[in-house]
Design a protein around this motif. Structure first.
Motif, mmCIF file in Angstrom:
data_model
loop_
_atom_site.group_PDB
_atom_site.id
_atom_site.type_symbol
_atom_site.label_atom_id
_atom_site.label_comp_id
_atom_site.label_asym_id
_atom_site.label_seq_id
_atom_site.Cartn_x
_atom_site.Cartn_y
_atom_site.Cartn_z
ATOM 1 N N VAL A 182 -6.709 -4.451 -9.094
ATOM 2 C CA VAL A 182 -6.367 -4.788 -7.714
ATOM 3 C C VAL A 182 -5.013 -4.197 -7.342
ATOM 4 C CG1 VAL A 182 -6.001 -6.649 -6.060
ATOM 5 C CG2 VAL A 182 -7.795 -6.859 -7.799
ATOM 6 N N GLY A 183 -4.071 -4.209 -8.274
ATOM 7 C CA GLY A 183 -2.785 -3.563 -8.012
ATOM 8 C C GLY A 183 -2.956 -2.075 -7.775
ATOM 9 N N ALA A 184 -3.753 -1.428 -8.631
ATOM 10 C CA ALA A 184 -3.981 0.015 -8.489
ATOM 11 C C ALA A 184 -4.674 0.338 -7.177
ATOM 12 C CB ALA A 184 -4.816 0.529 -9.669
ATOM 13 N N LEU A 185 -5.692 -0.437 -6.832
ATOM 14 C CA LEU A 185 -6.428 -0.180 -5.594
ATOM 15 C C LEU A 185 -5.542 -0.408 -4.373
ATOM 16 C CD1 LEU A 185 -9.216 0.630 -4.510
ATOM 17 C CD2 LEU A 185 -9.730 -1.823 -4.288
ATOM 18 N N THR A 186 -4.712 -1.422 -4.434
ATOM 19 C CA THR A 186 -3.797 -1.684 -3.319
ATOM 20 C C THR A 186 -2.867 -0.498 -3.098
ATOM 21 O OG1 THR A 186 -3.866 -4.067 -3.764
ATOM 22 C CG2 THR A 186 -2.057 -3.265 -2.393
ATOM 23 N N TYR A 187 -2.366 0.061 -4.180
ATOM 24 C CA TYR A 187 -1.515 1.244 -4.057
ATOM 25 C C TYR A 187 -2.274 2.389 -3.404
ATOM 26 C CZ TYR A 187 0.719 5.629 -5.234
ATOM 27 O OH TYR A 187 1.267 6.889 -5.145
ATOM 28 N N LEU A 188 -3.457 2.689 -3.917
ATOM 29 C CA LEU A 188 -4.206 3.847 -3.438
ATOM 30 C C LEU A 188 -4.609 3.696 -1.974
ATOM 31 C CD1 LEU A 188 -6.399 4.492 -6.587
ATOM 32 C CD2 LEU A 188 -4.712 6.052 -5.630
ATOM 33 N N GLU A 189 -5.131 2.535 -1.625
ATOM 34 C CA GLU A 189 -5.561 2.333 -0.241
ATOM 35 C C GLU A 189 -4.374 2.335 0.716
ATOM 36 O OE1 GLU A 189 -8.527 2.648 0.405
ATOM 37 O OE2 GLU A 189 -9.843 1.666 -1.037
ATOM 38 N N SER A 190 -3.210 1.969 0.224
ATOM 39 C CA SER A 190 -2.013 1.934 1.069
ATOM 40 C C SER A 190 -1.377 3.307 1.229
ATOM 41 C CB SER A 190 -0.979 0.960 0.483
ATOM 42 O OG SER A 190 -1.483 -0.358 0.432
ATOM 43 N N ILE A 191 -1.440 4.131 0.186
ATOM 44 C CA ILE A 191 -0.741 5.419 0.225
ATOM 45 C C ILE A 191 -1.600 6.521 0.831
ATOM 46 C CG2 ILE A 191 -1.437 6.323 -2.039
ATOM 47 C CD1 ILE A 191 2.116 6.427 -0.489
ATOM 48 N N ILE A 192 -2.919 6.419 0.744
ATOM 49 C CA ILE A 192 -3.783 7.514 1.207
ATOM 50 C C ILE A 192 -3.587 7.838 2.688
ATOM 51 C CG2 ILE A 192 -6.212 8.044 1.732
ATOM 52 C CD1 ILE A 192 -6.893 7.131 -1.098
ATOM 53 N N PRO A 193 -3.483 6.855 3.593
ATOM 54 C CA PRO A 193 -3.259 7.230 5.000
ATOM 55 C C PRO A 193 -1.975 8.027 5.219
ATOM 56 C CG PRO A 193 -3.997 4.959 4.856
ATOM 57 C CD PRO A 193 -3.692 5.396 3.449
ATOM 58 N N ALA A 194 -1.037 7.916 4.284
ATOM 59 C CA ALA A 194 0.225 8.647 4.413
ATOM 60 C C ALA A 194 0.158 10.039 3.792
ATOM 61 C CB ALA A 194 1.362 7.856 3.767
ATOM 62 N N VAL A 195 -0.679 10.221 2.780
ATOM 63 C CA VAL A 195 -0.699 11.505 2.062
ATOM 64 C C VAL A 195 -1.892 12.392 2.411
ATOM 65 C CG1 VAL A 195 0.620 10.552 0.146
ATOM 66 C CG2 VAL A 195 -1.873 10.516 0.036
ATOM 67 N N PHE A 196 -2.989 11.797 2.896
ATOM 68 C CA PHE A 196 -4.159 12.616 3.212
ATOM 69 C C PHE A 196 -3.985 13.501 4.446
ATOM 70 C CE2 PHE A 196 -8.415 11.589 1.041
ATOM 71 C CZ PHE A 196 -7.812 11.627 -0.203
ATOM 72 N N PRO A 197 -3.065 13.208 5.369
ATOM 73 C CA PRO A 197 -2.895 14.148 6.484
ATOM 74 C C PRO A 197 -2.645 15.592 6.064
ATOM 75 C CG PRO A 197 -1.841 12.097 7.037
ATOM 76 C CD PRO A 197 -2.298 11.964 5.598
ATOM 77 N N CYS A 198 -2.072 15.823 4.879
ATOM 78 C CA CYS A 198 -1.874 17.209 4.452
ATOM 79 C C CYS A 198 -3.223 17.901 4.274
ATOM 80 C CB CYS A 198 -1.031 17.281 3.178
ATOM 81 S SG CYS A 198 -1.847 16.783 1.642
ATOM 82 N N TYR A 199 -4.248 17.154 3.871
ATOM 83 C CA TYR A 199 -5.591 17.714 3.754
ATOM 84 C C TYR A 199 -6.187 18.001 5.132
ATOM 85 C CZ TYR A 199 -5.974 16.390 -1.228
ATOM 86 O OH TYR A 199 -5.811 16.281 -2.586
ATOM 87 N N THR A 200 -6.068 17.041 6.037
ATOM 88 C CA THR A 200 -6.653 17.239 7.366
ATOM 89 C C THR A 200 -5.955 18.375 8.101
ATOM 90 O OG1 THR A 200 -5.209 15.537 8.340
ATOM 91 C CG2 THR A 200 -7.356 14.824 7.514
ATOM 92 N N GLU A 201 -4.645 18.501 7.906
ATOM 93 C CA GLU A 201 -3.915 19.600 8.540
ATOM 94 C C GLU A 201 -4.330 20.941 7.948
ATOM 95 O OE1 GLU A 201 0.071 18.301 7.907
ATOM 96 O OE2 GLU A 201 -0.117 16.639 9.327
ATOM 97 N N ALA A 202 -4.575 20.965 6.644
ATOM 98 C CA ALA A 202 -5.052 22.197 6.008
ATOM 99 C C ALA A 202 -6.435 22.572 6.544
ATOM 100 C CB ALA A 202 -5.110 22.023 4.493
#
Length: 285
Positions: A182-202
């Protein structure tokens, strides 16, 4: 010597075909996890649920604000050839996304199962096969003229990419407390909206139409992060949350995920450079 690729095949065979455990693989896995957790010993000591939530939010804020050079490279400069390598490195996860998450359900209290179930429903397209995250990844691969069969990528991806997938097997199946997951999933679900824009911009820059795997995560994972915090709260209220292990799960996910991404970007850059050198050599008299 067992490696991450072999551990992945062991995990898949053990889950899908119900094969008996082999101690050598379990020993390798535990040594890997122990080494990773030991490297996180300098992180703050968490002593309460409130402290855990505060530290997670602070960590997400700090990581979101500090965009690495690798993410800027993906956003601003990655070529189509290099982007294919990046997509390739996460194909095992993308083509099997969240399947192993089912294993965590019976390990959670009923109150914690409900928000976890809502996350799973989203992962599998809210019962719409065309909207499952795996289907979105397949469409991306198809546009990039890349195979959509999982086994194609077995001998092509790096150890760090295998480690990213193997982490979820350990978290869901063998970690001694679901708090890690649950700790790991919380991190991933929280950070992805901040880091995935580099993919969408690419994707936008490269003219890739099937960007929905990334843009959907930018949208839905903000809601999933809220659900994860509800899971943590439900576990706290039912006395099933180990805050120290949840915090270790947060940091383990950060470590393994960032290593996989950084290595994938480096590989994309390296392979492109090798191809360029080979092309120059071929044209020389």
């Amino acid at each position: 010597m067992i490696n991450q690729q072999q551990l992945y095949h062991y995990n898949r065979d053990q889950v899908i075909h119900a094969k008996p455990h082999e101690q050598s693989f379990l020993d390798f896995e535990q040594q890997w996890i122990d080494a990773a957790l030991s490297s996180l010993s300098s992180t703050p000591v968490i002593d309460s649920y409130e402290h855990l939530v505060s530290e997670i939010k602070q960590m997400i804020t700090m990581e979101s604000a500090d965009e690495p050079d690798s993410a800027r490279f993906v956003s601003e400069r990655i070529s189509l050839e290099q982007f294919r390598i990046l997509v390739q490195e996460f194909a095992l996860d993308g083509l099997t996304e969240a399947q192993i998450f089912y294993a965590i359900m019976p390990r959670l209290s009923l109150a914690a199962q409900l928000p976890m179930l809502r996350i799973l429903i989203d992962e599998f397209g809210s019962a719409n096969p065309a909207k499952t995250h795996t289907k979105l990844y397949r469409k991306l691969l198809e546009e990039l003229t890349m195979p959509t069969e999982v086994d194609y990528y077995f001998d092509k991806i790096e150890s760090s990419s295998y480690a990213f997938v193997n982490m979820f097997y350990w978290l869901t199946l063998r970690a001694d407390d679901p708090s890690y997951f649950v700790g790991a999933l919380t991190y991933l679900e929280s950070i992805i909206p901040a880091v995935f824009p580099c993919y969408t911009e690419a994707c936008q820059r490269l003219g890739i139409e099937q960007h929905h795997y990334y843009s959907e995560h930018c949208h839905i994972d903000d809601f999933h992060a809220k659900e994860c915090f509800r899971i943590l709260k439900a576990m706290h209220q039912t006395d099933t949350l180990n805050v120290k292990k949840a915090w270790q799960g947060v940091n383990l996910a950060s470590l393994v995920t960032n290593q996989a991404f950084e290595q994938a970007v480096l590989k994309a850059q390296r392979v492109s450079q090798l191809h360029a050198r080979a092309s120059v050599t071929e044209t020389q008299p």
